[in-house]
Design a protein around this motif. Structure first.
Motif, PDB file in Angstrom:
ATOM      1  N   TRP A   1      -5.128   4.803  -0.661  1.00  0.00           N
ATOM      2  CA  TRP A   1      -4.042   3.839  -0.510  1.00  0.00           C
ATOM      3  C   TRP A   1      -3.197   4.150   0.724  1.00  0.00           C
ATOM      4  O   TRP A   1      -2.728   3.231   1.404  1.00  0.00           O
ATOM      5  CB  TRP A   1      -3.196   3.830  -1.784  1.00  0.00           C
ATOM      6  N   ARG A   2      -3.036   5.415   1.003  1.00  0.00           N
ATOM      7  CA  ARG A   2      -2.287   5.794   2.206  1.00  0.00           C
ATOM      8  C   ARG A   2      -3.068   5.394   3.461  1.00  0.00           C
ATOM      9  O   ARG A   2      -2.477   4.962   4.461  1.00  0.00           O
ATOM     10  CB  ARG A   2      -2.011   7.297   2.224  1.00  0.00           C
ATOM     11  N   PHE A   3      -4.381   5.540   3.414  1.00  0.00           N
ATOM     12  CA  PHE A   3      -5.196   5.124   4.547  1.00  0.00           C
ATOM     13  C   PHE A   3      -5.071   3.626   4.791  1.00  0.00           C
ATOM     14  O   PHE A   3      -4.924   3.167   5.928  1.00  0.00           O
ATOM     15  CB  PHE A   3      -6.651   5.516   4.305  1.00  0.00           C
TER      16      PHE A   3
ATOM     17  N   GLU B   1      -0.272  -6.255  -8.737  1.00  0.00           N
ATOM     18  CA  GLU B   1      -0.201  -7.174  -7.602  1.00  0.00           C
ATOM     19  C   GLU B   1      -0.534  -6.499  -6.273  1.00  0.00           C
ATOM     20  O   GLU B   1      -0.547  -7.163  -5.219  1.00  0.00           O
ATOM     21  CB  GLU B   1       1.193  -7.796  -7.517  1.00  0.00           C
ATOM     22  N   ALA B   2      -0.801  -5.198  -6.289  1.00  0.00           N
ATOM     23  CA  ALA B   2      -1.138  -4.492  -5.052  1.00  0.00           C
ATOM     24  C   ALA B   2      -2.437  -5.056  -4.462  1.00  0.00           C
ATOM     25  O   ALA B   2      -3.381  -5.357  -5.208  1.00  0.00           O
ATOM     26  CB  ALA B   2      -1.300  -3.002  -5.308  1.00  0.00           C
TER      27      ALA B   2
ATOM     28  N   GLU C   1      -1.926   2.942   6.587  1.00  0.00           N
ATOM     29  CA  GLU C   1      -1.968   3.271   8.014  1.00  0.00           C
ATOM     30  C   GLU C   1      -2.761   2.229   8.802  1.00  0.00           C
ATOM     31  O   GLU C   1      -2.427   1.922   9.946  1.00  0.00           O
ATOM     32  CB  GLU C   1      -2.577   4.663   8.220  1.00  0.00           C
ATOM     33  N   VAL C   2      -3.808   1.677   8.195  1.00  0.00           N
ATOM     34  CA  VAL C   2      -4.551   0.601   8.861  1.00  0.00           C
ATOM     35  C   VAL C   2      -3.631  -0.588   9.105  1.00  0.00           C
ATOM     36  O   VAL C   2      -3.594  -1.159  10.206  1.00  0.00           O
ATOM     37  CB  VAL C   2      -5.768   0.176   8.017  1.00  0.00           C
ATOM     38  N   CYS C   3      -2.850  -0.951   8.090  1.00  0.00           N
ATOM     39  CA  CYS C   3      -1.927  -2.088   8.240  1.00  0.00           C
ATOM     40  C   CYS C   3      -0.863  -1.795   9.294  1.00  0.00           C
ATOM     41  O   CYS C   3      -0.490  -2.696  10.067  1.00  0.00           O
ATOM     42  CB  CYS C   3      -1.275  -2.406   6.905  1.00  0.00           C
ATOM     43  N   ALA C   4      -0.371  -0.574   9.342  1.00  0.00           N
ATOM     44  CA  ALA C   4       0.632  -0.220  10.346  1.00  0.00           C
ATOM     45  C   ALA C   4       0.059  -0.350  11.751  1.00  0.00           C
ATOM     46  O   ALA C   4       0.719  -0.849  12.672  1.00  0.00           O
ATOM     47  CB  ALA C   4       1.132   1.209  10.114  1.00  0.00           C
ATOM     48  N   ARG C   5      -1.173   0.068  11.902  1.00  0.00           N
ATOM     49  CA  ARG C   5      -1.808   0.003  13.224  1.00  0.00           C
ATOM     50  C   ARG C   5      -2.056  -1.447  13.638  1.00  0.00           C
ATOM     51  O   ARG C   5      -1.856  -1.820  14.802  1.00  0.00           O
ATOM     52  CB  ARG C   5      -3.123   0.769  13.188  1.00  0.00           C
ATOM     53  N   LEU C   6      -2.458  -2.279  12.696  1.00  0.00           N
ATOM     54  CA  LEU C   6      -2.700  -3.681  13.010  1.00  0.00           C
ATOM     55  C   LEU C   6      -1.391  -4.416  13.301  1.00  0.00           C
ATOM     56  O   LEU C   6      -1.363  -5.337  14.117  1.00  0.00           O
ATOM     57  CB  LEU C   6      -3.459  -4.349  11.870  1.00  0.00           C
TER      58      LEU C   6
ATOM     59  N   PHE D   1       0.830  -1.207   0.000  1.00  0.00           N
ATOM     60  CA  PHE D   1       0.000   0.000   0.000  1.00  0.00           C
ATOM     61  C   PHE D   1       0.869   1.263   0.000  1.00  0.00           C
ATOM     62  O   PHE D   1       0.513   2.270  -0.628  1.00  0.00           O
ATOM     63  CB  PHE D   1      -0.921  -0.004   1.217  1.00  0.00           C
ATOM     64  N   LYS D   2       1.984   1.217   0.691  1.00  0.00           N
ATOM     65  CA  LYS D   2       2.895   2.368   0.711  1.00  0.00           C
ATOM     66  C   LYS D   2       3.429   2.655  -0.686  1.00  0.00           C
ATOM     67  O   LYS D   2       3.474   3.814  -1.135  1.00  0.00           O
ATOM     68  CB  LYS D   2       4.051   2.092   1.672  1.00  0.00           C
ATOM     69  N   ARG D   3       3.822   1.583  -1.397  1.00  0.00           N
ATOM     70  CA  ARG D   3       4.321   1.753  -2.760  1.00  0.00           C
ATOM     71  C   ARG D   3       3.213   2.257  -3.689  1.00  0.00           C
ATOM     72  O   ARG D   3       3.451   3.109  -4.558  1.00  0.00           O
ATOM     73  CB  ARG D   3       4.873   0.424  -3.274  1.00  0.00           C
TER      74      ARG D   3
END
Length: 479
Positions: free
Chosen positions: A116-118, A100-101, A121-126, A84-86
Motif C-alpha cells: 500500500w505504501r508503494f 473504499e480504498a 509512492e506511485v501516485c505521488a510520482r504521477l 493509499f496513505k491511510r
C-alpha cells in the motif's frame, strides 16, 4: 510495453551517469517496479495528450478548459494517494484497509503494508508528472519570461491539493475571475514552480497580479503578502528577490538565448530507434540518451546493453575531449526522476520536442544525461578571455545546492591604485558560479558562445551581490 529494462541494465546506466552516488529514484523503490506499474504506464498517453492540448491552446478560454482537465487528473491522483496513505497506516497498526480504498495494481501481496505504501509512492510520482505539465502552462502564460518563475518559485512546495482547506475558495475565485471578470487566472497549485501566492490573474491591461486567497479574507497572512509584493517588485521594479538576502537580484543579460537543443531532439529520435545513443555537444559536453521502449523492443540482454552502452559512451567522451578527467573532475546532470522537483528547471513539456518525447522524459522511459569536465570547461572559458578557475575539489560527491564550483575573476586594469612601499593594487571582481547555473548550461544545452557572453556581461556590470541572470527571446526557444 510488456516490461521495462532489467534492473541491472538501468542501474548500470545510472551508476555510469551519476557516479553511483545516489538511489535511482528518490522514493528508493526498485526501478522496474515503478516503471512497469500499470498506473505509471497508463500515464504516458495522458501526459502526451495534455501536452498537445496545451500547445493547441490559442485562447484564454482554451487555457481555462485545459486547467480544469489537468485539475481533474491531479485531484483523482491525489485522492488515491491519500487513500493509499491511510490504508498503509492502518496496515501498519494491524487494521485492514477501509473497503473504499482503491485496489492496488502492482500485483504485490495485499496483506503487506509495503504494498500500500508503494502504491502511495506511485501516485505521488504521477502527481509530480502532472504538475510538470502545469509548470509548462505557467511558463507559457508568463510569456516564457524567466524572471516571473525565478521570483515566484522561492517558497517551499505547498504539497497536495486534495483535502486542502482553502481549495474551494481558490476554485471559486478562479471561476469568478474567468467568467465574471473577463480575466485569465492561473491556479498555482497545478504547478510546482509557482510557490508564492495561490493564483495569478491577467486582466489584459495591467501586469499579472498574484493573489493570496483565504476562505476568510481577514486571515490573510502578512508574511505571504509581503513575499507576493517582493516578487512583483523584483520583476517589475528591480527590487531584491523574495527572501532575507537583499543582494539577490534579477539581472537582464540583454542577450539572445542560443542553444543546441536540436542535438537533444536528434539524440532522442536516435535512441527511440537504437535504444542507446551518445554524442558530443559543442562546449566540452557529452549527451547520453537511452530509451527503455527501444531497449525492450530490441530484446537487449544485460550484457548486450552494457556492451553497447560502454561503446557509445567511451566514443562520445573521447570525441568531446573529456575522457581523461572523468574519474575525478567530470560532473553530470540528468533528467532521471527530476520532473517537478527543481522549480528552476524548464519543464520538459516546454522543450521543442514531440509531445510523446516530452512524456517519455517526464516519465523516465527516456533518460537524458549531460556530462562535462570541470577543468576542460574552465579552459574553454579561458579561451574566450575569461580568468576562470575550477574550485570544486576532485571526487564523485553529489553537487550540493548553492555549492560554488567555479570562480571567474576580472581585474580593473585601468584603476590600479598605488600603495605605500611601492606596491600596486588592482581592484577586481570575482563571479562565483553555483550549481544552478551549471545545471542550466548543461541541461538546456546553451551554446558556449552565448554562455560565455552572458558571464562577461555580468562581470562588466560590476554588480555586487548575487545576480540571477536571464536572457532575452526565450519565447523563441521554448514551446
Amino acid at each position: 510495453m510488456a516490461s521495462a529494462v532489467r534492473k541491472t541494465e538501468v542501474e548500470n546506466f545510472h551508476d555510469r551517469h551519476t557516479g553511483g552516488m545516489s538511489l535511482l529514484y528518490a522514493d528508493a523503490y526498485d526501478p522496474d517496479d515503478m516503471m512497469v506499474h500499470p498506473r505509471h504506464q497508463a500515464m504516458q498517453p495522458v501526459l502526451a495528450q495534455l501536452i498537445q492540448q496545451l500547445r493547441d491552446c490559442e485562447t484564454a478560454e482554451a487555457g481555462v478548459v485545459f486547467q480544469r482537465d489537468l485539475l481533474a487528473h491531479l485531484l483523482d491522483m491525489e485522492k488515491d494517494y491519500d487513500a493509499f496513505k491511510r490504508a498503509a497506516k492502518r496496515m501498519r497498526s494491524g487494521k485492514a484497509p477501509r473497503p473504499e480504498a482503491p485496489e492496488p495494481q502492482s500485483g504485490r501481496d495485499l496483506a503487506d503494508a509495503e504494498t500500500w505504501r508503494f502504491e502511495q509512492e506511485v501516485c505521488a510520482r504521477l502527481a509530480r508528472q502532472l504538475r510538470s505539465v502545469g509548470d509548462a502552462l505557467a511558463w507559457r502564460v508568463f510569456g516564457f519570461h524567466r524572471p516571473f518563475i525565478l521570483a515566484l518559485c522561492r517558497n517551499q512546495s505547498p504539497g497536495m491539493m486534495f483535502g486542502k482547506a482553502g481549495l474551494s475558495a481558490e476554485l471559486e475565485r478562479f471561476e469568478r475571475a474567468c467568467k465574471e471578470d473577463g480575466a485569465f487566472a492561473l491556479l498555482h497549485d497545478l504547478t510546482n514552480c509557482l510557490r508564492i501566492g495561490d493564483m495569478t490573474v491577467w486582466d489584459g491591461v495591467h501586469p499579472p497580479r498574484t493573489e493570496e486567497i483565504k476562505t476568510n479574507p481577514k486571515n490573510s497572512r502578512s508574511a505571504q503578502l509581503r513575499r507576493i509584493n517582493q516578487a512583483r517588485a523584483a520583476v517589475l521594479e528591480g527590487g531584491p528577490l523574495p527572501g532575507d538576502n537583499a543582494s539577490e537580484l534579477l539581472y537582464d543579460l540583454d542577450l539572445p538565448l542560443r542553444t543546441h537543443l536540436d542535438v537533444l531532439r536528434d539524440a532522442l529520435e536516435r535512441a527511440a530507434t537504437e535504444g542507446i545513443y551518445a554524442t558530443p555537444v559543442p562546449g566540452s559536453r557529452v549527451l547520453f540518451v537511452f530509451d527503455q521502449y527501444a531497449c525492450v523492443q530490441q530484446g537487449l540482454s544485460s550484457e548486450q546493453f552494457n556492451e553497447r552502452h560502454q561503446h557509445a559512451v567511451d566514443g562520445a567522451l573521447q570525441r568531446a575531449g573529456i575522457a581523461v578527467s572523468r574519474e575525478d573532475h567530470n560532473i553530470y546532470v540528468t533528467s532521471l526522476d527530476s520532473t517537478a522537483r527543481d522549480p528552476l528547471r524548464v519543464p520538459w513539456a516546454n522543450y521543442p520536442l514531440h509531445p510523446v518525447a516530452c512524456a517519455r522524459l517526464i516519465g523516465d522511459y527516456a533518460v537524458a544525461t549531460v556530462e562535462t569536465s570541470g577543468p576542460v570547461l574552465t579552459r574553454l572559458l579561458q579561451a574566450t578571455g575569461l580568468d576562470a578557475r575550477w574550485v570544486r575539489p576532485p571526487g564523485k560527491a553529489d553537487l550540493q545546492q548553492g555549492e560554488v564550483i567555479m570562480e571567474i575573476h576580472q581585474q580593473e586594469r585601468l584603476r590600479s591604485v598605488t600603495l605605500p612601499g611601492g606596491l600596486t593594487m588592482t581592484p577586481g571582481w570575482t563571479l562565483q558560479m553555483r550549481r544552478s547555473e551549471l545545471d542550466r548550461y548543461l541541461m538546456e544545452l546553451l551554446q558556449p558562445g552565448t554562455w560565455a557572453a552572458g558571464i562577461k556581461h555580468v562581470l562588466a556590470a560590476r554588480q555586487a551581490g548575487q545576480p540571477w541572470p536571464h536572457y532575452r527571446n526565450e519565447h523563441e526557444i521554448w514551446v
